[in-house]
Design a protein around this motif. Structure first.
Motif, PDB file in Angstrom:
ATOM      1  N   ALA A 165       0.839  -1.205   0.000  1.00 32.46           N
ATOM      2  CA  ALA A 165       0.000   0.000   0.000  1.00 32.46           C
ATOM      3  C   ALA A 165       0.872   1.253   0.000  1.00 32.46           C
ATOM      4  O   ALA A 165       0.593   2.224  -0.712  1.00 32.46           O
ATOM      5  CB  ALA A 165      -0.938  -0.016   1.202  1.00 32.46           C
ATOM      6  N   SER A 213      -4.636  -0.172  -2.365  1.00 36.30           N
ATOM      7  CA  SER A 213      -5.214   0.576  -1.250  1.00 36.30           C
ATOM      8  C   SER A 213      -6.027  -0.399  -0.424  1.00 36.30           C
ATOM      9  O   SER A 213      -6.666  -1.309  -0.974  1.00 36.30           O
ATOM     10  CB  SER A 213      -6.116   1.706  -1.753  1.00 36.30           C
ATOM     11  OG  SER A 213      -6.915   2.216  -0.695  1.00 36.30           O
ATOM     12  N   ASP A 232      -8.659   0.138   0.830  1.00 35.55           N
ATOM     13  CA  ASP A 232     -10.067   0.362   0.500  1.00 35.55           C
ATOM     14  C   ASP A 232     -10.446  -0.249  -0.851  1.00 35.55           C
ATOM     15  O   ASP A 232     -11.611  -0.180  -1.252  1.00 35.55           O
ATOM     16  CB  ASP A 232     -10.372   1.858   0.482  1.00 35.55           C
ATOM     17  CG  ASP A 232     -10.219   2.488   1.861  1.00 35.55           C
ATOM     18  OD1 ASP A 232     -10.595   1.835   2.852  1.00 35.55           O
ATOM     19  OD2 ASP A 232      -9.708   3.621   1.943  1.00 35.55           O
ATOM     20  N   ASP A 233      -9.492  -0.868  -1.538  1.00 38.77           N
ATOM     21  CA  ASP A 233      -9.793  -1.507  -2.824  1.00 38.77           C
ATOM     22  C   ASP A 233     -10.785  -2.643  -2.644  1.00 38.77           C
ATOM     23  O   ASP A 233     -10.706  -3.414  -1.676  1.00 38.77           O
ATOM     24  CB  ASP A 233      -8.520  -2.109  -3.445  1.00 38.77           C
ATOM     25  CG  ASP A 233      -7.592  -1.066  -4.024  1.00 38.77           C
ATOM     26  OD1 ASP A 233      -8.025   0.085  -4.203  1.00 38.77           O
ATOM     27  OD2 ASP A 233      -6.429  -1.413  -4.306  1.00 38.77           O
TER      28      ASP A 233
END
Length: 553
Positions: free
Chosen positions: A105, A111, A113-114
Protein backbone atom coordinates in the motif's frame (compact mmCIF):
# COMPACT_ATOMS: atom_id res chain seq x y z
CA UNK A 1 53.02 17.85 47.88
CA UNK A 2 50.25 20.25 47.01
CA UNK A 3 50.54 19.33 43.34
CA UNK A 4 50.27 15.60 44.16
CA UNK A 5 47.17 16.26 46.29
CA UNK A 6 45.54 18.22 43.51
CA UNK A 7 46.29 15.47 40.99
CA UNK A 8 44.83 12.82 43.32
CA UNK A 9 41.72 14.91 43.85
CA UNK A 10 41.29 15.29 40.11
CA UNK A 11 41.71 11.54 39.61
CA UNK A 12 39.14 10.92 42.36
CA UNK A 13 36.66 13.25 40.67
CA UNK A 14 37.18 11.47 37.37
CA UNK A 15 36.72 8.06 38.97
CA UNK A 16 33.56 8.89 40.88
CA UNK A 17 31.23 9.10 37.83
CA UNK A 18 32.59 5.80 36.54
CA UNK A 19 32.07 4.19 39.91
CA UNK A 20 28.52 5.55 40.04
CA UNK A 21 27.83 4.22 36.57
CA UNK A 22 29.16 0.83 37.58
CA UNK A 23 26.95 0.82 40.67
CA UNK A 24 23.92 1.81 38.57
CA UNK A 25 24.69 -0.97 36.10
CA UNK A 26 25.04 -3.48 38.93
CA UNK A 27 21.72 -2.38 40.44
CA UNK A 28 20.05 -2.65 37.01
CA UNK A 29 21.45 -6.15 36.56
CA UNK A 30 20.16 -7.20 39.98
CA UNK A 31 16.76 -5.70 39.20
CA UNK A 32 16.61 -7.61 35.92
CA UNK A 33 17.62 -10.84 37.66
CA UNK A 34 14.97 -10.27 40.31
CA UNK A 35 12.33 -9.61 37.63
CA UNK A 36 13.36 -12.73 35.72
CA UNK A 37 13.13 -14.76 38.94
CA UNK A 38 9.66 -13.48 39.72
CA UNK A 39 8.39 -14.18 36.20
CA UNK A 40 9.93 -17.66 36.23
CA UNK A 41 8.44 -18.40 39.65
CA UNK A 42 4.98 -17.47 38.34
CA UNK A 43 5.03 -19.41 35.06
CA UNK A 44 7.32 -22.40 35.67
CA UNK A 45 4.74 -24.26 37.83
CA UNK A 46 2.32 -24.16 34.88
CA UNK A 47 4.54 -26.58 32.92
CA UNK A 48 5.11 -30.27 33.59
CA UNK A 49 8.68 -31.56 33.09
CA UNK A 50 7.61 -34.65 31.09
CA UNK A 51 4.81 -32.96 29.08
CA UNK A 52 5.01 -30.80 25.94
CA UNK A 53 6.59 -27.48 26.83
CA UNK A 54 7.31 -23.98 25.59
CA UNK A 55 9.92 -21.40 24.72
CA UNK A 56 9.38 -18.03 26.40
CA UNK A 57 10.99 -14.63 25.97
CA UNK A 58 10.31 -11.40 27.87
CA UNK A 59 11.88 -8.15 26.64
CA UNK A 60 11.70 -4.82 28.48
CA UNK A 61 13.22 -1.52 27.31
CA UNK A 62 15.00 -3.41 24.56
CA UNK A 63 16.74 -5.82 26.96
CA UNK A 64 15.97 -9.52 27.25
CA UNK A 65 14.76 -10.08 30.80
CA UNK A 66 13.88 -13.77 30.51
CA UNK A 67 14.64 -16.35 27.81
CA UNK A 68 13.86 -19.87 28.92
CA UNK A 69 12.41 -23.20 27.86
CA UNK A 70 10.11 -25.50 29.78
CA UNK A 71 8.98 -29.10 29.38
CA UNK A 72 9.74 -31.41 26.49
CA UNK A 73 10.45 -30.76 22.84
CA UNK A 74 9.66 -34.37 21.94
CA UNK A 75 7.90 -36.49 24.55
CA UNK A 76 8.36 -39.73 22.61
CA UNK A 77 12.14 -39.32 22.29
CA UNK A 78 12.65 -37.68 25.67
CA UNK A 79 14.16 -34.49 24.22
CA UNK A 80 13.93 -31.41 26.43
CA UNK A 81 12.81 -28.05 25.06
CA UNK A 82 15.55 -25.48 24.46
CA UNK A 83 15.12 -21.68 24.08
CA UNK A 84 16.61 -21.61 20.57
CA UNK A 85 14.15 -24.13 19.13
CA UNK A 86 11.81 -23.26 16.25
CA UNK A 87 8.06 -23.87 16.47
CA UNK A 88 5.03 -23.27 14.27
CA UNK A 89 3.53 -19.83 14.86
CA UNK A 90 0.00 -20.51 13.65
CA UNK A 91 -1.97 -17.29 13.31
CA UNK A 92 0.83 -15.04 14.52
CA UNK A 93 1.64 -15.38 10.81
CA UNK A 94 -1.16 -12.87 10.15
CA UNK A 95 1.04 -10.02 11.46
CA UNK A 96 3.53 -10.64 8.69
CA UNK A 97 0.83 -10.97 6.03
CA UNK A 98 -0.78 -7.67 7.06
CA UNK A 99 2.63 -5.98 7.08
CA UNK A 100 3.22 -7.21 3.53
CA UNK A 101 -0.11 -5.73 2.44
CA UNK A 102 0.71 -2.38 4.07
CA UNK A 103 4.15 -2.34 2.44
CA UNK A 104 2.48 -2.72 -0.96
CA UNK A 105 0.00 0.00 0.00
CA UNK A 106 2.83 2.42 0.84
CA UNK A 107 4.34 1.66 -2.56
CA UNK A 108 1.08 2.70 -4.20
CA UNK A 109 0.38 -0.77 -5.57
CA UNK A 110 -2.90 -1.18 -3.69
CA UNK A 111 -5.21 0.58 -1.25
CA UNK A 112 -6.80 -1.15 1.72
CA UNK A 113 -10.07 0.36 0.50
CA UNK A 114 -9.79 -1.51 -2.82
CA UNK A 115 -12.51 -3.96 -3.71
CA UNK A 116 -10.78 -7.34 -3.72
CA UNK A 117 -11.98 -7.96 -7.28
CA UNK A 118 -9.56 -5.25 -8.42
CA UNK A 119 -6.77 -7.72 -7.68
CA UNK A 120 -8.69 -11.02 -7.79
CA UNK A 121 -11.13 -10.33 -10.65
CA UNK A 122 -12.52 -13.88 -10.72
CA UNK A 123 -13.52 -13.95 -7.06
CA UNK A 124 -17.35 -14.11 -6.75
CA UNK A 125 -18.52 -11.37 -4.35
CA UNK A 126 -22.21 -11.75 -5.28
CA UNK A 127 -22.59 -8.09 -6.06
CA UNK A 128 -21.15 -7.01 -2.70
CA UNK A 129 -18.14 -4.77 -2.22
CA UNK A 130 -15.56 -6.61 -0.14
CA UNK A 131 -12.46 -4.57 0.66
CA UNK A 132 -8.91 -5.52 1.51
CA UNK A 133 -9.43 -3.81 4.89
CA UNK A 134 -12.32 -6.17 5.58
CA UNK A 135 -10.08 -9.16 4.83
CA UNK A 136 -7.48 -7.75 7.24
CA UNK A 137 -10.03 -7.30 10.05
CA UNK A 138 -12.18 -10.45 9.69
CA UNK A 139 -15.21 -8.39 8.71
CA UNK A 140 -15.63 -9.54 5.09
CA UNK A 141 -18.41 -12.07 5.73
CA UNK A 142 -16.56 -14.67 3.66
CA UNK A 143 -16.89 -18.17 5.13
CA UNK A 144 -13.74 -19.42 6.87
CA UNK A 145 -12.49 -22.63 5.28
CA UNK A 146 -11.19 -23.97 8.61
CA UNK A 147 -14.73 -23.79 10.06
CA UNK A 148 -16.22 -26.05 7.41
CA UNK A 149 -17.32 -29.46 8.76
CA UNK A 150 -15.19 -31.40 6.30
CA UNK A 151 -11.99 -29.38 6.82
CA UNK A 152 -10.31 -32.07 8.92
CA UNK A 153 -10.87 -34.66 6.20
CA UNK A 154 -8.99 -32.51 3.66
CA UNK A 155 -6.24 -30.93 5.73
CA UNK A 156 -3.53 -33.37 4.59
CA UNK A 157 -4.04 -32.62 0.89
CA UNK A 158 -1.41 -30.58 -0.94
CA UNK A 159 -3.37 -27.95 -2.85
CA UNK A 160 -2.45 -24.95 -4.96
CA UNK A 161 -3.50 -21.45 -3.95
CA UNK A 162 -6.18 -21.52 -6.66
CA UNK A 163 -7.50 -24.90 -5.50
CA UNK A 164 -7.77 -23.70 -1.92
CA UNK A 165 -9.67 -20.59 -2.98
CA UNK A 166 -11.98 -22.77 -5.07
CA UNK A 167 -12.80 -24.75 -1.90
CA UNK A 168 -14.55 -21.78 -0.25
CA UNK A 169 -15.23 -19.09 -2.85
CA UNK A 170 -18.72 -20.37 -3.74
CA UNK A 171 -19.92 -20.64 -0.13
CA UNK A 172 -22.59 -18.09 0.83
CA UNK A 173 -21.47 -15.07 2.83
CA UNK A 174 -21.91 -15.36 6.58
CA UNK A 175 -23.06 -11.72 6.85
CA UNK A 176 -23.09 -8.38 5.04
CA UNK A 177 -19.48 -7.26 4.49
CA UNK A 178 -18.40 -4.73 7.13
CA UNK A 179 -21.32 -5.41 9.45
CA UNK A 180 -19.77 -7.96 11.84
CA UNK A 181 -16.49 -9.38 13.10
CA UNK A 182 -15.97 -13.14 12.75
CA UNK A 183 -12.50 -14.64 12.80
CA UNK A 184 -11.75 -15.83 9.31
CA UNK A 185 -8.79 -17.70 7.84
CA UNK A 186 -10.17 -17.44 4.30
CA UNK A 187 -9.63 -13.68 4.38
CA UNK A 188 -5.93 -14.04 5.12
CA UNK A 189 -5.59 -16.76 2.49
CA UNK A 190 -6.92 -14.24 -0.04
CA UNK A 191 -4.47 -11.61 1.24
CA UNK A 192 -1.64 -14.01 0.46
CA UNK A 193 -3.01 -14.43 -3.06
CA UNK A 194 -3.16 -10.64 -3.48
CA UNK A 195 0.46 -10.30 -2.33
CA UNK A 196 1.49 -12.87 -4.94
CA UNK A 197 -0.56 -11.23 -7.69
CA UNK A 198 0.87 -7.74 -7.10
CA UNK A 199 4.47 -8.61 -6.23
CA UNK A 200 4.97 -11.35 -8.79
CA UNK A 201 6.57 -13.47 -6.07
CA UNK A 202 5.34 -16.45 -4.10
CA UNK A 203 4.12 -15.58 -0.62
CA UNK A 204 7.05 -17.52 0.87
CA UNK A 205 9.60 -15.57 -1.17
CA UNK A 206 7.95 -12.22 -0.48
CA UNK A 207 7.97 -12.50 3.32
CA UNK A 208 11.50 -13.93 3.27
CA UNK A 209 13.03 -11.26 1.03
CA UNK A 210 11.01 -8.26 2.15
CA UNK A 211 10.74 -8.97 5.91
CA UNK A 212 12.88 -11.78 7.32
CA UNK A 213 16.19 -11.11 5.56
CA UNK A 214 16.22 -7.32 6.18
CA UNK A 215 15.42 -7.84 9.86
CA UNK A 216 17.93 -10.64 10.42
CA UNK A 217 15.18 -13.15 11.21
CA UNK A 218 17.28 -16.05 10.00
CA UNK A 219 15.24 -18.76 11.73
CA UNK A 220 11.83 -17.68 10.41
CA UNK A 221 10.37 -19.22 7.27
CA UNK A 222 7.30 -20.66 5.56
CA UNK A 223 7.30 -24.33 6.54
CA UNK A 224 8.15 -26.44 3.51
CA UNK A 225 9.69 -23.47 1.69
CA UNK A 226 12.69 -22.78 3.88
CA UNK A 227 14.74 -23.93 6.82
CA UNK A 228 17.25 -22.74 9.39
CA UNK A 229 19.91 -24.06 11.72
CA UNK A 230 17.49 -23.91 14.65
CA UNK A 231 16.30 -27.34 15.83
CA UNK A 232 12.56 -27.80 15.36
CA UNK A 233 10.29 -28.88 18.23
CA UNK A 234 7.86 -31.74 17.64
CA UNK A 235 4.14 -30.98 17.72
CA UNK A 236 1.81 -32.83 20.10
CA UNK A 237 -1.86 -33.42 20.80
CA UNK A 238 -3.71 -35.09 23.64
CA UNK A 239 -4.34 -38.82 23.39
CA UNK A 240 -5.84 -41.24 25.90
CA UNK A 241 -2.43 -42.11 27.34
CA UNK A 242 -1.22 -38.51 27.58
CA UNK A 243 0.31 -36.84 24.52
CA UNK A 244 1.16 -38.13 21.08
CA UNK A 245 2.14 -36.79 17.65
CA UNK A 246 -0.18 -34.12 16.23
CA UNK A 247 -2.49 -34.76 13.30
CA UNK A 248 -0.65 -34.29 9.99
CA UNK A 249 -1.29 -31.10 8.03
CA UNK A 250 -0.33 -29.95 4.56
CA UNK A 251 1.24 -26.52 4.99
CA UNK A 252 -0.24 -25.48 1.66
CA UNK A 253 -3.47 -24.98 3.58
CA UNK A 254 -2.62 -22.48 6.37
CA UNK A 255 -0.56 -20.45 3.85
CA UNK A 256 -0.71 -16.70 4.60
CA UNK A 257 -3.06 -17.34 7.54
CA UNK A 258 -0.73 -19.53 9.59
CA UNK A 259 2.19 -21.25 7.84
CA UNK A 260 5.25 -19.63 9.43
CA UNK A 261 7.83 -21.18 11.75
CA UNK A 262 10.02 -19.07 14.06
CA UNK A 263 11.88 -18.78 17.34
CA UNK A 264 11.32 -16.46 20.30
CA UNK A 265 14.63 -14.77 19.47
CA UNK A 266 13.45 -13.90 15.97
CA UNK A 267 10.13 -12.68 17.34
CA UNK A 268 12.05 -10.37 19.68
CA UNK A 269 13.88 -9.04 16.60
CA UNK A 270 10.48 -8.51 14.99
CA UNK A 271 9.32 -6.46 17.96
CA UNK A 272 12.54 -4.43 17.98
CA UNK A 273 12.02 -3.61 14.29
CA UNK A 274 8.47 -2.42 14.99
CA UNK A 275 9.66 -0.25 17.90
CA UNK A 276 12.30 1.24 15.61
CA UNK A 277 9.71 2.01 12.94
CA UNK A 278 11.26 -0.20 10.31
CA UNK A 279 9.48 -1.61 7.22
CA UNK A 280 6.50 0.77 7.49
CA UNK A 281 5.85 4.45 8.14
CA UNK A 282 4.56 5.36 11.61
CA UNK A 283 1.06 6.05 10.23
CA UNK A 284 0.85 2.54 8.77
CA UNK A 285 1.95 0.88 12.00
CA UNK A 286 -0.58 2.99 13.89
CA UNK A 287 -3.32 1.92 11.49
CA UNK A 288 -2.42 -1.73 12.03
CA UNK A 289 -2.79 -1.26 15.80
CA UNK A 290 -6.09 0.69 15.64
CA UNK A 291 -9.43 -1.06 16.27
CA UNK A 292 -11.45 -1.35 13.06
CA UNK A 293 -14.84 0.36 12.90
CA UNK A 294 -17.89 -1.54 11.62
CA UNK A 295 -20.52 -0.04 9.34
CA UNK A 296 -22.71 0.77 12.36
CA UNK A 297 -19.92 2.80 13.99
CA UNK A 298 -18.91 0.22 16.60
CA UNK A 299 -15.24 -0.58 17.06
CA UNK A 300 -13.98 -4.14 17.23
CA UNK A 301 -10.97 -5.32 19.23
CA UNK A 302 -8.91 -6.00 16.12
CA UNK A 303 -6.77 -3.98 13.76
CA UNK A 304 -4.82 -5.18 10.72
CA UNK A 305 -3.55 -8.56 11.90
CA UNK A 306 -3.37 -7.54 15.56
CA UNK A 307 -5.73 -7.98 18.49
CA UNK A 308 -6.21 -4.75 20.44
CA UNK A 309 -6.78 -5.14 24.18
CA UNK A 310 -5.19 -4.41 27.57
CA UNK A 311 -3.04 -6.21 30.13
CA UNK A 312 -3.76 -5.04 33.65
CA UNK A 313 -5.03 -1.79 32.19
CA UNK A 314 -2.02 -1.23 29.91
CA UNK A 315 -2.75 -0.93 26.16
CA UNK A 316 -1.74 -4.12 24.33
CA UNK A 317 -1.53 -5.40 20.78
CA UNK A 318 -0.90 -9.07 20.15
CA UNK A 319 -2.09 -12.28 18.60
CA UNK A 320 -2.47 -15.94 19.34
CA UNK A 321 -2.06 -18.95 17.12
CA UNK A 322 -3.40 -22.47 17.08
CA UNK A 323 -2.30 -25.03 14.51
CA UNK A 324 -1.77 -28.79 14.45
CA UNK A 325 0.67 -29.57 17.25
CA UNK A 326 1.26 -26.02 18.47
CA UNK A 327 -0.35 -23.14 20.34
CA UNK A 328 1.20 -19.67 20.60
CA UNK A 329 0.77 -16.14 21.86
CA UNK A 330 2.82 -12.96 21.51
CA UNK A 331 2.00 -9.48 22.81
CA UNK A 332 3.39 -5.95 22.86
CA UNK A 333 2.83 -3.29 25.51
CA UNK A 334 3.98 -0.24 23.52
CA UNK A 335 3.82 2.29 26.35
CA UNK A 336 5.84 0.11 28.73
CA UNK A 337 8.17 -1.16 25.97
CA UNK A 338 7.48 -4.77 26.93
CA UNK A 339 7.29 -7.75 24.58
CA UNK A 340 6.41 -11.33 25.48
CA UNK A 341 6.30 -14.37 23.19
CA UNK A 342 5.22 -17.86 24.29
CA UNK A 343 5.46 -20.74 21.82
CA UNK A 344 4.13 -24.13 22.98
CA UNK A 345 4.36 -27.47 21.18
CA UNK A 346 0.90 -28.85 21.90
CA UNK A 347 -2.41 -27.91 20.32
CA UNK A 348 -4.45 -29.16 23.30
CA UNK A 349 -2.83 -27.99 26.51
CA UNK A 350 -1.74 -28.50 29.20
CA UNK A 351 -0.88 -24.78 29.18
CA UNK A 352 -2.64 -21.80 27.60
CA UNK A 353 0.13 -19.63 26.07
CA UNK A 354 -2.06 -16.52 26.26
CA UNK A 355 -2.34 -16.89 30.02
CA UNK A 356 1.42 -17.41 30.36
CA UNK A 357 2.15 -14.32 28.23
CA UNK A 358 -0.26 -12.12 30.16
CA UNK A 359 1.00 -13.25 33.55
CA UNK A 360 4.60 -12.58 32.49
CA UNK A 361 3.67 -9.16 31.07
CA UNK A 362 1.78 -8.19 34.22
CA UNK A 363 4.83 -8.92 36.37
CA UNK A 364 7.09 -7.07 33.92
CA UNK A 365 5.09 -3.85 34.34
CA UNK A 366 4.74 -4.22 38.10
CA UNK A 367 1.08 -5.21 38.03
CA UNK A 368 0.96 -8.98 38.64
CA UNK A 369 -2.32 -10.79 38.13
CA UNK A 370 -4.29 -12.15 41.00
CA UNK A 371 -3.23 -15.65 41.95
CA UNK A 372 -6.21 -17.99 42.18
CA UNK A 373 -6.26 -20.29 45.18
CA UNK A 374 -9.21 -22.60 45.67
CA UNK A 375 -10.90 -22.47 49.06
CA UNK A 376 -13.09 -25.09 50.69
CA UNK A 377 -16.81 -24.30 50.82
CA UNK A 378 -19.66 -26.03 52.52
CA UNK A 379 -22.04 -27.44 49.87
CA UNK A 380 -24.82 -25.20 51.22
CA UNK A 381 -22.78 -22.16 50.07
CA UNK A 382 -23.63 -23.09 46.47
CA UNK A 383 -27.36 -22.71 47.13
CA UNK A 384 -28.85 -19.76 45.30
CA UNK A 385 -26.04 -19.42 42.74
CA UNK A 386 -27.72 -21.45 40.01
CA UNK A 387 -29.37 -19.42 37.27
CA UNK A 388 -29.26 -18.14 33.71
CA UNK A 389 -27.40 -14.86 33.05
CA UNK A 390 -27.45 -12.86 29.83
CA UNK A 391 -24.04 -12.38 28.18
CA UNK A 392 -25.49 -10.64 25.12
CA UNK A 393 -28.61 -10.92 23.02
CA UNK A 394 -29.20 -14.60 22.30
CA UNK A 395 -26.27 -15.78 24.44
CA UNK A 396 -26.59 -16.97 28.02
CA UNK A 397 -24.25 -18.19 30.73
CA UNK A 398 -25.82 -20.83 32.95
CA UNK A 399 -24.58 -21.88 36.39
CA UNK A 400 -25.76 -25.18 37.85
CA UNK A 401 -24.97 -27.01 41.04
CA UNK A 402 -23.79 -30.56 40.46
CA UNK A 403 -23.23 -32.30 43.77
CA UNK A 404 -20.59 -30.32 45.64
CA UNK A 405 -19.45 -28.42 42.52
CA UNK A 406 -20.61 -25.39 40.55
CA UNK A 407 -20.69 -25.86 36.77
CA UNK A 408 -20.78 -23.01 34.25
CA UNK A 409 -21.85 -23.33 30.62
CA UNK A 410 -22.02 -20.62 27.98
CA UNK A 411 -24.36 -21.05 25.00
CA UNK A 412 -22.78 -23.29 22.37
CA UNK A 413 -19.86 -24.35 24.56
CA UNK A 414 -19.16 -27.34 26.81
CA UNK A 415 -19.70 -27.09 30.57
CA UNK A 416 -16.80 -26.13 32.86
CA UNK A 417 -16.41 -26.73 36.59
CA UNK A 418 -15.56 -23.42 38.30
CA UNK A 419 -13.58 -23.38 41.54
CA UNK A 420 -14.34 -21.17 44.58
CA UNK A 421 -12.15 -18.25 45.59
CA UNK A 422 -14.75 -17.28 48.19
CA UNK A 423 -18.47 -17.82 48.76
CA UNK A 424 -19.25 -15.38 45.93
CA UNK A 425 -16.21 -15.68 43.63
CA UNK A 426 -15.36 -18.60 41.33
CA UNK A 427 -12.54 -18.98 38.79
CA UNK A 428 -12.00 -21.05 35.66
CA UNK A 429 -8.87 -23.19 36.18
CA UNK A 430 -6.06 -22.43 33.75
CA UNK A 431 -7.35 -18.94 32.88
CA UNK A 432 -7.30 -15.40 34.26
CA UNK A 433 -11.11 -15.22 34.42
CA UNK A 434 -13.28 -15.30 37.49
CA UNK A 435 -16.94 -14.63 38.27
CA UNK A 436 -18.36 -12.58 41.11
CA UNK A 437 -21.98 -13.13 42.14
CA UNK A 438 -23.77 -10.03 43.38
CA UNK A 439 -26.88 -10.07 45.58
CA UNK A 440 -29.63 -7.64 46.50
CA UNK A 441 -30.57 -6.63 50.04
CA UNK A 442 -32.57 -9.84 50.40
CA UNK A 443 -29.51 -11.92 49.58
CA UNK A 444 -30.81 -13.03 46.17
CA UNK A 445 -28.29 -13.20 43.32
CA UNK A 446 -29.23 -10.57 40.73
CA UNK A 447 -26.19 -10.53 38.45
CA UNK A 448 -22.75 -11.98 37.91
CA UNK A 449 -19.64 -9.98 37.05
CA UNK A 450 -17.21 -11.65 34.68
CA UNK A 451 -13.72 -10.34 35.48
CA UNK A 452 -11.06 -10.88 32.84
CA UNK A 453 -7.72 -9.32 32.07
CA UNK A 454 -8.66 -5.94 30.72
CA UNK A 455 -12.16 -5.45 32.00
CA UNK A 456 -15.39 -6.57 33.63
CA UNK A 457 -18.67 -7.62 32.02
CA UNK A 458 -21.97 -7.28 33.90
CA UNK A 459 -24.36 -10.14 33.19
CA UNK A 460 -27.85 -9.81 34.73
CA UNK A 461 -29.79 -12.82 35.96
CA UNK A 462 -32.63 -13.56 33.54
CA UNK A 463 -34.14 -16.69 35.04
CA UNK A 464 -33.62 -20.11 36.53
CA UNK A 465 -31.06 -22.48 35.12
CA UNK A 466 -32.68 -24.71 32.48
CA UNK A 467 -32.90 -28.30 33.54
CA UNK A 468 -29.63 -30.05 32.85
CA UNK A 469 -29.53 -32.93 30.44
CA UNK A 470 -29.74 -36.22 32.29
CA UNK A 471 -28.78 -39.59 30.95
CA UNK A 472 -31.33 -42.39 31.18
CA UNK A 473 -30.82 -46.13 30.97
CA UNK A 474 -31.70 -47.78 27.67
CA UNK A 475 -31.25 -51.31 26.42
CA UNK A 476 -27.98 -51.82 24.59
CA UNK A 477 -29.95 -53.46 21.83
CA UNK A 478 -31.81 -50.21 21.21
CA UNK A 479 -28.50 -48.48 20.53
CA UNK A 480 -27.11 -51.36 18.48
CA UNK A 481 -29.73 -50.59 15.86
CA UNK A 482 -28.11 -47.15 15.53
CA UNK A 483 -24.50 -48.36 15.27
CA UNK A 484 -22.90 -47.53 11.95
CA UNK A 485 -21.54 -44.75 9.76
CA UNK A 486 -23.53 -41.60 8.93
CA UNK A 487 -22.66 -39.07 6.24
CA UNK A 488 -23.12 -35.40 7.13
CA UNK A 489 -21.68 -34.26 3.79
CA UNK A 490 -19.45 -35.87 1.17
CA UNK A 491 -16.23 -36.99 2.83
CA UNK A 492 -17.42 -36.10 6.35
CA UNK A 493 -18.74 -39.08 8.28
CA UNK A 494 -19.71 -39.73 11.90
CA UNK A 495 -19.37 -43.27 13.20
CA UNK A 496 -21.44 -44.52 16.15
CA UNK A 497 -20.19 -47.46 18.20
CA UNK A 498 -20.76 -49.27 21.51
CA UNK A 499 -18.17 -50.53 23.99
CA UNK A 500 -19.91 -52.56 26.66
CA UNK A 501 -22.55 -50.27 28.14
CA UNK A 502 -20.97 -47.08 26.79
CA UNK A 503 -21.84 -45.31 23.52
CA UNK A 504 -19.49 -43.29 21.33
CA UNK A 505 -19.49 -40.97 18.31
CA UNK A 506 -16.45 -40.17 16.19
CA UNK A 507 -16.40 -37.74 13.27
CA UNK A 508 -13.87 -37.98 10.47
CA UNK A 509 -10.49 -36.67 11.61
CA UNK A 510 -11.69 -36.07 15.19
CA UNK A 511 -11.40 -37.84 18.51
CA UNK A 512 -13.95 -40.26 19.93
CA UNK A 513 -16.64 -38.68 22.15
CA UNK A 514 -18.81 -40.52 24.63
CA UNK A 515 -22.52 -39.84 24.13
CA UNK A 516 -25.37 -40.38 26.59
CA UNK A 517 -29.04 -41.18 25.97
CA UNK A 518 -31.81 -38.82 27.02
CA UNK A 519 -34.14 -41.30 25.35
CA UNK A 520 -33.77 -44.08 22.78
CA UNK A 521 -33.72 -41.47 20.00
CA UNK A 522 -31.88 -38.47 21.52
CA UNK A 523 -28.24 -38.48 22.68
CA UNK A 524 -25.96 -35.75 24.02
CA UNK A 525 -22.27 -35.21 24.79
CA UNK A 526 -20.74 -33.69 27.91
CA UNK A 527 -17.65 -32.65 25.94
CA UNK A 528 -19.34 -30.47 23.33
CA UNK A 529 -22.67 -28.66 23.30
CA UNK A 530 -24.37 -30.95 20.79
CA UNK A 531 -27.24 -33.40 20.45
CA UNK A 532 -28.00 -36.24 18.05
CA UNK A 533 -31.66 -36.82 17.31
CA UNK A 534 -32.53 -39.93 15.29
CA UNK A 535 -35.15 -39.66 12.60
CA UNK A 536 -35.93 -42.52 10.21
CA UNK A 537 -32.72 -43.94 8.72
CA UNK A 538 -30.57 -41.02 9.81
CA UNK A 539 -30.14 -38.38 12.47
CA UNK A 540 -29.96 -34.61 12.91
CA UNK A 541 -26.88 -33.17 14.60
CA UNK A 542 -27.84 -30.06 16.57
CA UNK A 543 -24.78 -27.94 17.30
CA UNK A 544 -23.90 -24.24 17.32
CA UNK A 545 -27.46 -23.23 16.46
CA UNK A 546 -27.47 -25.37 13.31
CA UNK A 547 -29.30 -28.56 12.42
CA UNK A 548 -27.16 -30.84 10.25
CA UNK A 549 -28.92 -33.90 8.79
CA UNK A 550 -26.98 -37.14 8.33
CA UNK A 551 -27.92 -40.26 6.42
CA UNK A 552 -26.84 -43.75 7.34
CA UNK A 553 -24.38 -45.36 4.93
Amino acid sequence: MLLRTAICAAVLLLCQPHAALAQDAARATLAEQDLAGRIDAAIAPMFQPAAPGATVIVVKDGKTVLRRAYGMSDTAKGVKMAPEMALRLGSITKQFTSTGILMLAEEGKLSVDDDITKHLPDYPTRGKKITIAQLLTHTSGIASYTAKPDYRTRMTQDLTVAQMIDSFKDDPLDFEPGSQYRYNNSGYFLLGAIIEKISGQSYASFVEQRIFVPLGMNDTYYEGHGSSKAPVAAGHMRVESGFGPAHPLSMTQPYAAGSLVSTVDDLARWDAAIRAGRLLKPASWQKAFTPYRLADGKDINYGYGWEVATVQGAPMVGHGGGINGFSTYALRLPEQKVYVAVLTNSDSGPVNPGVVARKAAGIAIGKPHREFREVALQPAALNGLAGAFEVEKGVQRVFRRQGDSLVMQRSGRPPVVVKPLSANEFFIPGTLEYFEFQRNEQGVVTQVLQHYDGGTLVQPRVGDAPAGRRAVKIADGAFDARVGRYELRPGFVMELSREGGRYFAQATGQGKLEIFPMSETVFFSNDVDAEISFEGQGFVLKQGGRNLPARKL
